[in-house]
Scaffold this motif. Structure first.
Motif, PDB file in Angstrom:
ATOM      1  N   HIS A   1       0.851  -1.193   0.000  1.00  0.00           N
ATOM      2  CA  HIS A   1       0.000   0.000   0.000  1.00  0.00           C
ATOM      3  C   HIS A   1       0.883   1.237   0.000  1.00  0.00           C
ATOM      4  CE1 HIS A   1      -3.913  -1.964   0.706  1.00  0.00           C
ATOM      5  NE2 HIS A   1      -3.170  -2.892   1.271  1.00  0.00           N
ATOM      6  N   SER A   2       0.786   2.024  -1.047  1.00  0.00           N
ATOM      7  CA  SER A   2       1.581   3.237  -1.159  1.00  0.00           C
ATOM      8  C   SER A   2       1.069   4.295  -0.198  1.00  0.00           C
ATOM      9  CB  SER A   2       1.521   3.780  -2.593  1.00  0.00           C
ATOM     10  OG  SER A   2       2.137   5.046  -2.665  1.00  0.00           O
ATOM     11  N   ARG A   3       1.984   4.941   0.495  1.00  0.00           N
ATOM     12  CA  ARG A   3       1.613   6.040   1.386  1.00  0.00           C
ATOM     13  C   ARG A   3       1.269   7.313   0.597  1.00  0.00           C
ATOM     14  NH1 ARG A   3       2.166   6.475   6.722  1.00  0.00           N
ATOM     15  NH2 ARG A   3       2.974   4.714   7.929  1.00  0.00           N
ATOM     16  N   HIS A   4       1.635   7.359  -0.660  1.00  0.00           N
ATOM     17  CA  HIS A   4       1.347   8.557  -1.449  1.00  0.00           C
ATOM     18  C   HIS A   4      -0.158   8.763  -1.616  1.00  0.00           C
ATOM     19  CE1 HIS A   4       5.365   9.813  -2.453  1.00  0.00           C
ATOM     20  NE2 HIS A   4       5.676   8.618  -2.937  1.00  0.00           N
ATOM     21  N   ASP A   5      -0.848   7.688  -1.979  1.00  0.00           N
ATOM     22  CA  ASP A   5      -2.280   7.821  -2.242  1.00  0.00           C
ATOM     23  C   ASP A   5      -3.106   6.689  -1.653  1.00  0.00           C
ATOM     24  OD1 ASP A   5      -1.547   5.722  -3.883  1.00  0.00           O
ATOM     25  OD2 ASP A   5      -1.757   6.870  -5.746  1.00  0.00           O
ATOM     26  N   GLY A   6      -2.463   5.761  -0.947  1.00  0.00           N
ATOM     27  CA  GLY A   6      -3.190   4.665  -0.323  1.00  0.00           C
ATOM     28  C   GLY A   6      -3.586   3.543  -1.259  1.00  0.00           C
ATOM     29  N   ARG A   7      -3.230   3.658  -2.518  1.00  0.00           N
ATOM     30  CA  ARG A   7      -3.657   2.617  -3.456  1.00  0.00           C
ATOM     31  C   ARG A   7      -2.804   1.359  -3.292  1.00  0.00           C
ATOM     32  NH1 ARG A   7      -0.502   2.346  -8.171  1.00  0.00           N
ATOM     33  NH2 ARG A   7       1.192   3.889  -8.198  1.00  0.00           N
ATOM     34  N   PRO A   8      -3.414   0.184  -3.464  1.00  0.00           N
ATOM     35  CA  PRO A   8      -2.644  -1.058  -3.405  1.00  0.00           C
ATOM     36  C   PRO A   8      -1.885  -1.282  -4.711  1.00  0.00           C
ATOM     37  CG  PRO A   8      -4.956  -1.548  -3.792  1.00  0.00           C
ATOM     38  CD  PRO A   8      -4.861  -0.060  -3.592  1.00  0.00           C
ATOM     39  N   VAL A   9      -0.654  -1.723  -4.597  1.00  0.00           N
ATOM     40  CA  VAL A   9       0.192  -1.982  -5.758  1.00  0.00           C
ATOM     41  C   VAL A   9       0.688  -3.414  -5.683  1.00  0.00           C
ATOM     42  CG1 VAL A   9       2.263  -1.301  -7.020  1.00  0.00           C
ATOM     43  CG2 VAL A   9       0.919   0.432  -5.804  1.00  0.00           C
ATOM     44  N   GLN A  10       0.489  -4.154  -6.745  1.00  0.00           N
ATOM     45  CA  GLN A  10       1.001  -5.513  -6.823  1.00  0.00           C
ATOM     46  C   GLN A  10       2.481  -5.475  -7.211  1.00  0.00           C
ATOM     47  OE1 GLN A  10      -0.670  -8.786  -6.445  1.00  0.00           O
ATOM     48  NE2 GLN A  10      -1.867  -7.364  -5.204  1.00  0.00           N
ATOM     49  N   VAL A  11       3.327  -5.997  -6.328  1.00  0.00           N
ATOM     50  CA  VAL A  11       4.766  -5.988  -6.556  1.00  0.00           C
ATOM     51  C   VAL A  11       5.242  -7.424  -6.736  1.00  0.00           C
ATOM     52  CG1 VAL A  11       7.023  -5.368  -5.615  1.00  0.00           C
ATOM     53  CG2 VAL A  11       5.045  -3.879  -5.207  1.00  0.00           C
ATOM     54  N   ARG A  12       5.887  -7.679  -7.861  1.00  0.00           N
ATOM     55  CA  ARG A  12       6.350  -9.033  -8.166  1.00  0.00           C
ATOM     56  C   ARG A  12       7.556  -9.408  -7.321  1.00  0.00           C
ATOM     57  NH1 ARG A  12       7.351 -10.496 -14.236  1.00  0.00           N
ATOM     58  NH2 ARG A  12       7.843 -12.439 -13.129  1.00  0.00           N
ATOM     59  N   CYS A  13       7.742 -10.711  -7.167  1.00  0.00           N
ATOM     60  CA  CYS A  13       8.863 -11.253  -6.400  1.00  0.00           C
ATOM     61  C   CYS A  13       9.923 -11.808  -7.342  1.00  0.00           C
ATOM     62  CB  CYS A  13       8.380 -12.368  -5.470  1.00  0.00           C
ATOM     63  SG  CYS A  13       7.091 -11.844  -4.308  1.00  0.00           S
ATOM     64  N   TYR A  14      11.166 -11.577  -6.993  1.00  0.00           N
ATOM     65  CA  TYR A  14      12.298 -12.024  -7.798  1.00  0.00           C
ATOM     66  C   TYR A  14      13.334 -12.659  -6.882  1.00  0.00           C
ATOM     67  CZ  TYR A  14      10.226  -8.809 -11.198  1.00  0.00           C
ATOM     68  OH  TYR A  14       9.356  -8.153 -12.041  1.00  0.00           O
ATOM     69  N   ASP A  15      14.209 -13.436  -7.477  1.00  0.00           N
ATOM     70  CA  ASP A  15      15.232 -14.111  -6.693  1.00  0.00           C
ATOM     71  C   ASP A  15      16.283 -13.128  -6.209  1.00  0.00           C
ATOM     72  OD1 ASP A  15      16.706 -16.182  -5.522  1.00  0.00           O
ATOM     73  OD2 ASP A  15      17.902 -16.474  -7.332  1.00  0.00           O
ATOM     74  N   ARG A  16      16.793 -12.266  -7.111  1.00  0.00           N
ATOM     75  CA  ARG A  16      17.862 -11.338  -6.773  1.00  0.00           C
ATOM     76  C   ARG A  16      17.568  -9.967  -7.367  1.00  0.00           C
ATOM     77  NH1 ARG A  16      22.857 -12.645  -9.284  1.00  0.00           N
ATOM     78  NH2 ARG A  16      21.511 -13.069 -11.082  1.00  0.00           N
ATOM     79  N   LEU A  17      18.271  -8.951  -6.873  1.00  0.00           N
ATOM     80  CA  LEU A  17      18.095  -7.599  -7.392  1.00  0.00           C
ATOM     81  C   LEU A  17      18.337  -7.510  -8.899  1.00  0.00           C
ATOM     82  CD1 LEU A  17      17.651  -4.543  -6.993  1.00  0.00           C
ATOM     83  CD2 LEU A  17      20.059  -4.364  -6.332  1.00  0.00           C
ATOM     84  N   PRO A  18      19.385  -8.153  -9.453  1.00  0.00           N
ATOM     85  CA  PRO A  18      19.599  -8.037 -10.902  1.00  0.00           C
ATOM     86  C   PRO A  18      18.454  -8.598 -11.737  1.00  0.00           C
ATOM     87  CG  PRO A  18      21.586  -8.845  -9.819  1.00  0.00           C
ATOM     88  CD  PRO A  18      20.494  -8.880  -8.797  1.00  0.00           C
ATOM     89  N   ASP A  19      17.576  -9.407 -11.126  1.00  0.00           N
ATOM     90  CA  ASP A  19      16.455  -9.971 -11.871  1.00  0.00           C
ATOM     91  C   ASP A  19      15.288  -8.997 -11.991  1.00  0.00           C
ATOM     92  OD1 ASP A  19      17.864 -12.399 -12.027  1.00  0.00           O
ATOM     93  OD2 ASP A  19      17.082 -13.034 -10.071  1.00  0.00           O
ATOM     94  N   VAL A  20      15.285  -7.921 -11.181  1.00  0.00           N
ATOM     95  CA  VAL A  20      14.199  -6.946 -11.210  1.00  0.00           C
ATOM     96  C   VAL A  20      14.374  -6.050 -12.429  1.00  0.00           C
ATOM     97  CG1 VAL A  20      13.052  -5.083  -9.948  1.00  0.00           C
ATOM     98  CG2 VAL A  20      14.108  -6.978  -8.689  1.00  0.00           C
ATOM     99  N   PRO A  21      13.335  -5.857 -13.248  1.00  0.00           N
ATOM    100  CA  PRO A  21      13.456  -4.957 -14.394  1.00  0.00           C
ATOM    101  C   PRO A  21      13.832  -3.547 -13.940  1.00  0.00           C
ATOM    102  CG  PRO A  21      11.475  -6.295 -14.586  1.00  0.00           C
ATOM    103  CD  PRO A  21      12.017  -6.530 -13.204  1.00  0.00           C
ATOM    104  N   ARG A  22      14.693  -2.890 -14.693  1.00  0.00           N
ATOM    105  CA  ARG A  22      15.168  -1.559 -14.314  1.00  0.00           C
ATOM    106  C   ARG A  22      14.005  -0.579 -14.204  1.00  0.00           C
ATOM    107  NH1 ARG A  22      19.871   0.709 -13.723  1.00  0.00           N
ATOM    108  NH2 ARG A  22      20.904  -1.188 -14.486  1.00  0.00           N
ATOM    109  N   GLY A  23      14.002   0.158 -13.095  1.00  0.00           N
ATOM    110  CA  GLY A  23      12.978   1.165 -12.869  1.00  0.00           C
ATOM    111  C   GLY A  23      11.704   0.629 -12.254  1.00  0.00           C
ATOM    112  N   GLU A  24      11.625  -0.679 -11.999  1.00  0.00           N
ATOM    113  CA  GLU A  24      10.418  -1.273 -11.439  1.00  0.00           C
ATOM    114  C   GLU A  24      10.659  -1.763 -10.012  1.00  0.00           C
ATOM    115  OE1 GLU A  24       8.550  -4.223 -13.806  1.00  0.00           O
ATOM    116  OE2 GLU A  24       8.672  -3.046 -15.670  1.00  0.00           O
TER     117      GLU A  24
END
Length: 280
Positions: free
Chosen positions: A219-242
């Motif tokens: 839940h973002s504190r900016h506006d309270g909206r729920p955001v689905q955040v994907r899970c990854y094994d390591r940081l390098p696996d996360v798409p840049r900027g996401e």
């Protein structure tokens, strides 16, 4: 006199307090200590994770290590104790830890390192025993140490020095137990690092929904909206900027909320101590 490296975690962290602690520890141990101030919104959470990380950092060396002295001063300010919570000590793989008796700080060690007992000390009992045996204190000096409000300056370094020297410091055993329940449903942000990565206080694989390709709602504190955040094994696996949940470097595979190339703390307006999945 045995010289040992000293690392101190403390919430008495202004420049004056740090300077006095550094001078006293250096005089007692013959080496300049590393003093790490913990001044965020939730110093208990930061101390718990940092202490766990310090002890883990002494592993995987491929050989013997130098024994450390770790001092932890994060006392619960709940008014339960007449002059603050007592101090305790224990050893872990040859390293000495002297800490405030703070179950929130220490209980993760029971859960993740198998430390099940500490030794609780009473300031007056210890200092009077020292004055009667090995320390040159007058009754007035004993009283000054016992009554001080800055016990992490006047008492804790002495206690550590006496333990290193093998003095017969009086203490009583105290069982240390892991938390009855781990807040995997609603983890807390223990530390936000300089990149804005949010280090949680639970292992990644304990989070509901954590699996490579799975998702967790934030839940973002900016506006309270729920955001689905994907899970990854390591940081390098996360798409840049996401954003993504990964297995971080802290704890024993503790989870981190990250933004690759950015700041998760800024993206979601999160702060240390926040319950990550709590609604706002």
């Amino acid at each position: 006199m045995t010289q040992r490296p000293v690392v101190a975690l403390t919430d008495c962290a202004d420049a004056n307090a740090q300077a006095r602690q550094a001078a006293r520890i250096a005089a007692l141990f013959g080496s300049t200590p590393s003093i790490l101030p913990l001044t965020g919104e939730d110093p208990d959470a930061a101390a718990a994770l940092t202490l766990l990380d310090l002890l883990r950092a002494t592993e995987l060396t491929g050989g013997p290590t130098h024994p450390l002295v770790l001092l932890v001063n994060i006392a619960p300010r709940d008014g339960h104790w007449p002059n603050g919570s007592p101090f305790c000590w224990f050893e872990y793989r040859g390293h000495l830890v002297v800490s405030s008796w703070n179950e929130r700080v220490l209980s993760p060690l029971a859960a993740h390192l198998g430390i099940t007992q500490v030794h609780i000390t009473d300031v007056r009992e210890v200092v009077e025993a020292a004055a009667a045996d090995w320390a040159e204190f007058t009754p007035e000096q004993v009283e000054e140490i016992v009554r001080t409000q800055f016990r992490s300056l006047w008492y804790v370094p002495l206690l550590a020095r006496w333990l290193v020297d093998g003095r017969p410091v009086p203490a009583r055993p105290q069982t240390l137990t892991a938390p009855a329940t781990v807040q995997t449903e609603n983890p807390r942000i223990a530390v936000i690092d300089n990149f804005g990565n949010c280090k949680l206080d639970v292992p990644a694989d304990a989070l509901p929904g954590y699996a490579q390709g799975g998702a967790i709602t934030v839940h973002s504190r900016h506006d309270g909206r729920p955001v689905q955040v994907r899970c990854y094994d390591r940081l390098p696996d996360v798409p840049r900027g996401e954003p993504g949940f990964t297995t971080g470097s802290s704890g024993v595979g503790f989870a981190e909320l990250v933004v690759r190339g950015g700041s998760a703390a800024e993206l979601f307006a999160l702060r240390q101590g926040d319950r990550l999945l709590a609604s706002v």
